[in-house]
Design an enzyme around this catalytic site. Structure first.
Site, short mmCIF file in Angstrom:
data_model
loop_
_atom_site.label_atom_id
_atom_site.label_comp_id
_atom_site.label_asym_id
_atom_site.label_seq_id
_atom_site.Cartn_x
_atom_site.Cartn_y
_atom_site.Cartn_z
N LYS A 131 0.82 -1.27 0.06
CA LYS A 131 0.09 -0.05 -0.20
C LYS A 131 0.99 1.62 0.03
O LYS A 131 1.91 1.50 0.30
CB LYS A 131 -0.74 0.05 1.10
CG LYS A 131 -1.76 -1.44 1.31
CD LYS A 131 -3.14 -1.23 2.49
CE LYS A 131 -4.29 -2.16 2.13
NZ LYS A 131 -4.75 -2.56 3.07
N TYR A 169 -12.21 -3.19 -3.42
CA TYR A 169 -12.45 -2.57 -2.49
C TYR A 169 -13.75 -3.69 -2.01
O TYR A 169 -14.43 -3.08 -0.76
CB TYR A 169 -11.77 -2.47 -1.19
CG TYR A 169 -10.38 -2.61 -0.91
CD1 TYR A 169 -9.99 -3.31 0.06
CD2 TYR A 169 -9.52 -1.67 -1.43
CE1 TYR A 169 -9.07 -4.12 -0.03
CE2 TYR A 169 -8.13 -1.54 -0.64
CZ TYR A 169 -8.49 -3.06 0.19
OH TYR A 169 -6.42 -2.93 0.55
N PHE A 177 -15.55 1.56 7.52
CA PHE A 177 -14.28 2.17 6.64
C PHE A 177 -13.64 1.97 5.69
O PHE A 177 -12.47 3.32 5.64
CB PHE A 177 -13.45 1.18 7.82
CG PHE A 177 -12.88 -0.33 7.49
CD1 PHE A 177 -12.74 -0.81 6.04
CD2 PHE A 177 -13.57 -1.23 8.07
CE1 PHE A 177 -12.51 -2.41 6.14
CE2 PHE A 177 -13.83 -2.66 8.20
CZ PHE A 177 -13.12 -3.05 6.69
N ARG A 205 -0.03 -13.54 4.33
CA ARG A 205 -1.28 -12.88 5.30
C ARG A 205 -0.53 -12.89 6.52
O ARG A 205 -0.55 -12.71 7.02
CB ARG A 205 -2.08 -13.94 5.19
CG ARG A 205 -3.23 -13.06 4.14
CD ARG A 205 -4.86 -13.47 3.98
NE ARG A 205 -5.47 -13.18 5.16
CZ ARG A 205 -6.46 -12.15 5.00
NH1 ARG A 205 -6.13 -11.17 4.04
NH2 ARG A 205 -6.62 -11.85 6.29
N ARG A 225 3.28 -5.68 9.25
CA ARG A 225 2.73 -4.56 9.73
C ARG A 225 3.13 -4.53 10.69
O ARG A 225 2.97 -2.92 10.94
CB ARG A 225 0.95 -5.51 10.08
CG ARG A 225 0.23 -5.13 8.44
CD ARG A 225 -0.85 -6.25 8.42
NE ARG A 225 -1.58 -5.94 7.48
CZ ARG A 225 -2.69 -6.30 7.39
NH1 ARG A 225 -2.99 -7.44 7.31
NH2 ARG A 225 -3.61 -6.25 5.67
N ASN A 235 -1.79 0.28 7.36
CA ASN A 235 -1.09 -1.37 7.48
C ASN A 235 0.05 -1.28 6.75
O ASN A 235 -0.74 -3.28 6.28
CB ASN A 235 -1.91 -1.96 7.83
CG ASN A 235 -2.91 -2.88 6.72
OD1 ASN A 235 -3.47 -1.98 5.80
ND2 ASN A 235 -3.66 -3.55 7.12
N HIS A 238 -1.68 -5.50 1.29
CA HIS A 238 -2.96 -6.81 1.22
C HIS A 238 -2.89 -7.75 0.56
O HIS A 238 -1.83 -8.37 -0.09
CB HIS A 238 -4.48 -5.58 0.08
CG HIS A 238 -5.11 -6.95 -0.33
ND1 HIS A 238 -6.23 -7.07 0.13
CD2 HIS A 238 -5.21 -7.97 -1.41
CE1 HIS A 238 -6.90 -7.64 -0.33
NE2 HIS A 238 -6.54 -8.12 -1.09
N GLU A 249 -8.38 -11.16 -7.57
CA GLU A 249 -7.83 -10.08 -7.77
C GLU A 249 -6.59 -9.81 -8.61
O GLU A 249 -6.10 -8.90 -8.74
CB GLU A 249 -7.11 -10.34 -5.73
CG GLU A 249 -8.57 -9.69 -4.85
CD GLU A 249 -7.85 -10.17 -3.82
OE1 GLU A 249 -8.98 -9.79 -2.39
OE2 GLU A 249 -6.89 -9.95 -2.90
O1 CDP Z 1 -6.34 -6.49 4.84
P1 CDP Z 1 -7.11 -8.11 5.62
O2 CDP Z 1 -7.36 -8.74 5.05
O3 CDP Z 1 -5.56 -8.13 6.67
O4 CDP Z 1 -7.93 -7.20 6.69
P2 CDP Z 1 -10.09 -6.52 6.17
O5 CDP Z 1 -10.38 -7.12 7.71
O6 CDP Z 1 -10.07 -7.45 4.92
O7 CDP Z 1 -9.86 -5.30 5.46
C1 CDP Z 1 -8.99 -4.67 4.99
C2 CDP Z 1 -8.17 -3.07 4.64
O8 CDP Z 1 -9.26 -2.49 5.12
C3 CDP Z 1 -7.40 -3.41 5.72
O9 CDP Z 1 -5.98 -4.30 5.74
C4 CDP Z 1 -7.34 -2.19 6.68
O10 CDP Z 1 -6.71 -1.66 5.42
C5 CDP Z 1 -8.79 -1.39 6.23
N1 CDP Z 1 -9.38 -2.00 7.46
C6 CDP Z 1 -9.81 -0.66 8.65
O11 CDP Z 1 -9.46 0.64 8.23
N2 CDP Z 1 -10.35 -0.51 9.55
C7 CDP Z 1 -11.25 -2.05 10.55
N3 CDP Z 1 -11.71 -2.36 11.51
C8 CDP Z 1 -11.25 -2.92 9.81
C9 CDP Z 1 -10.02 -2.95 8.04
MG MG Z 2 -9.06 -8.95 3.99
#
Ligand code: CDP
Ligand code: MG
Length: 408
Positions: A131, A169, A177, A205, A225, A235, A238, A249
């Site tokens: 990112k 997304y 968010f 992951r 992270r 963070n 992805h 994706e």
């Molecule tokens: O990226 P990852 O798959 O680990 O997490 P996700 O639950 O799929 O969420 C996608 C992205 O949304 C995260 O990587 C964060 O950048 C953002 N996010 C956030 O800003 N606040 C949250 N409570 C959860 C996710």
């Molecule tokens: Mg995700």
């Protein structure tokens, strides 16, 4: 005819019509009754002279690292079993390109069930996106990827528009968010990569760690992270979370229809071209080299992986033809596997970056300029880790060759 060109093609291929008695067996039985491992693949090679796509069975014997090729159409041995040190078992997976005695082969299928079971079962592809918060630390991230036994098979720096990021997304569009996330991901360049390896999805992951960087620091201090993240939004990266998500994706960033993905970030002004050569990529040096470049203060304004075919490699190196004795070998090296091309941006970069790469011969570089890229990562005059633009006025042209012409 140029003798040097002959010598690069001086390989033990055979023209004889001998059938191999072993060709259709899964194993070879040794005298002692033990079975010798043999991996089989269906491989394609584009023969530029005949303008034909030729198909071969490629056999690899891990015991002594030897290879053998069988011409499928003409039903005859094409290459007798021969030791070939430049091919490694980890290079053998479907979709990869391998170089066998100067021929770039595409591995298109496993040749038998034994090979598919043994080599194919756990291999996965996943999408990794670095990112905007850490694109300047891409070298560090690459180092972590390679040290986790994953390899990068595609890579592209791109800048998403708001609506591209929102599409990407889509699954989160009802989340609170969502707006912040889309805003952040489209706020600057990202680097999208296809990672490949055993259990690539879960390994990447795990390497990323928990989504919230603060939680990551508590629970997974070694994760990317934890090391480079700021908070829940900034963070670092992805990672696809399932096989289906990975397929969807990857198609978003690297569509099968050429020219339909997000565009590269090349700016084509005040720039020079750096190519991390295929040998350095396959030695896992990508992260180290990118890191050295960034740490020296150079700005990487575009980055992309290319699979250069022979005709394009010849065209790109045209100016060296008949001038540099290594020209044929340089062509062979450039098309022997994926390379990573960087646009380095800044006034006077062609000159300063060239100095940073060092003398073309790594042996000389190690004596005279031991901290240069070629001194540190080069092996010989051809496998010298990086190509860089020679003449300042060619910087833009070389960058255009990759980021405008080949990334059409
Ligand atoms: O990226 P990852 O798959 O680990 O997490 P996700 O639950 O799929 O969420 C996608 C992205 O949304 C995260 O990587 C964060 O950048 C953002 N996010 C956030 O800003 N606040 C949250 N409570 C959860 C996710
Ligand atoms: Mg995700």
């Amino acid at each position: 005819m140029d003798r040097r060109q002959e010598s690069t093609l001086d390989v033990p291929f055979t023209d004889t019509n001998t059938q191999s008695p072993s060709i259709h067996l899964t194993y070879l039985t040794l005298d002692c009754g033990m079975k010798e491992d043999r991996y089989a693949f269906l491989a394609e090679w584009y023969d530029p002279t005949a303008a034909l796509l030729r198909r071969y069975q490629l056999f690899y014997y891990p015991k002594d690292g030897s290879v053998e090729m069988f011409d499928v159409k003409n039903q005859r041995i094409f290459l007798r079993r021969t030791k070939y040190e430049d091919l490694h078992q980890e290079d053998l997976f479907i979709g990869n390109r391998v170089n066998v005695f100067s021929r770039q082969l595409n591995l298109i299928e496993y040749g038998d069930q034994y090979t598919a079971n043994k080599l194919g079962s756990k291999k996965e592809r996943t999408l990794a996106v670095v990112k905007p918060d850490v694109v300047t630390k891409i070298g560090d991230v690459l180092e972590l990827i390679y040290s986790s036994n994953l390899i990068v098979t595609k890579a592209k720096m791109t800048k998403l528009t708001w609506s591209q990021a929102a599409d990407f997304y889509m699954e989160h569009q009802t989340k609170p968010f969502f707006n912040n996330l889309v805003q952040f991901v489209s706020s600057g360049p990202v680097v999208a990569m296809e990672l490949m390896g055993d259990e690539a999805i879960s390994i990447w992951r795990r390497l990323l760690g928990p989504a919230d960087s603060a939680v990551a620091r508590r629970e997974a201090p070694q994760s990317v992270r934890a090391q480079f993240g700021t908070d829940g939004i900034k963070n670092v990266g992805h990672g696809s979370d399932s096989l289906a998500a990975a397929a969807r994706e990857l198609e978003f960033f690297f569509p099968s229809k050429i020219g339909h993905g997000p565009s590269n970030t090349a700016i084509f002004t005040d720039c020079t071209c750096c190519i991390i050569k295929p040998h350095a990529i396959s030695e896992g040096l990508t992260g180290k080299i990118v890191n050295s470049i960034s740490s020296a203060g150079f700005e990487i304004s575009a980055l992309q992986m290319f699979n250069v075919d022979r005709a394009n490699a010849e065209e790109f190196y045209e100016v060296y033809k008949g001038v540099v004795t290594e020209y044929p070998s340089m062509v062979t090296e450039l098309c022997s596997g994926p390379c990573m091309v960087l646009e380095i941006h800044g006034t006077d970069t062609p000159k300063s970056f060239r100095e940073f790469c060092g003398p073309a011969d790594p042996e000389i570089a190690r004596h005279l300029r031991p901290t240069t890229l070629r001194a540190l990562y080069g092996k010989d005059k051809v496998k010298n880790a990086v190509h860089c633009t020679d003449l300042a006025e060619d910087g833009v042209l070389e960058v255009q060759y990759f980021f405008k012409i080949l990334d059409g």
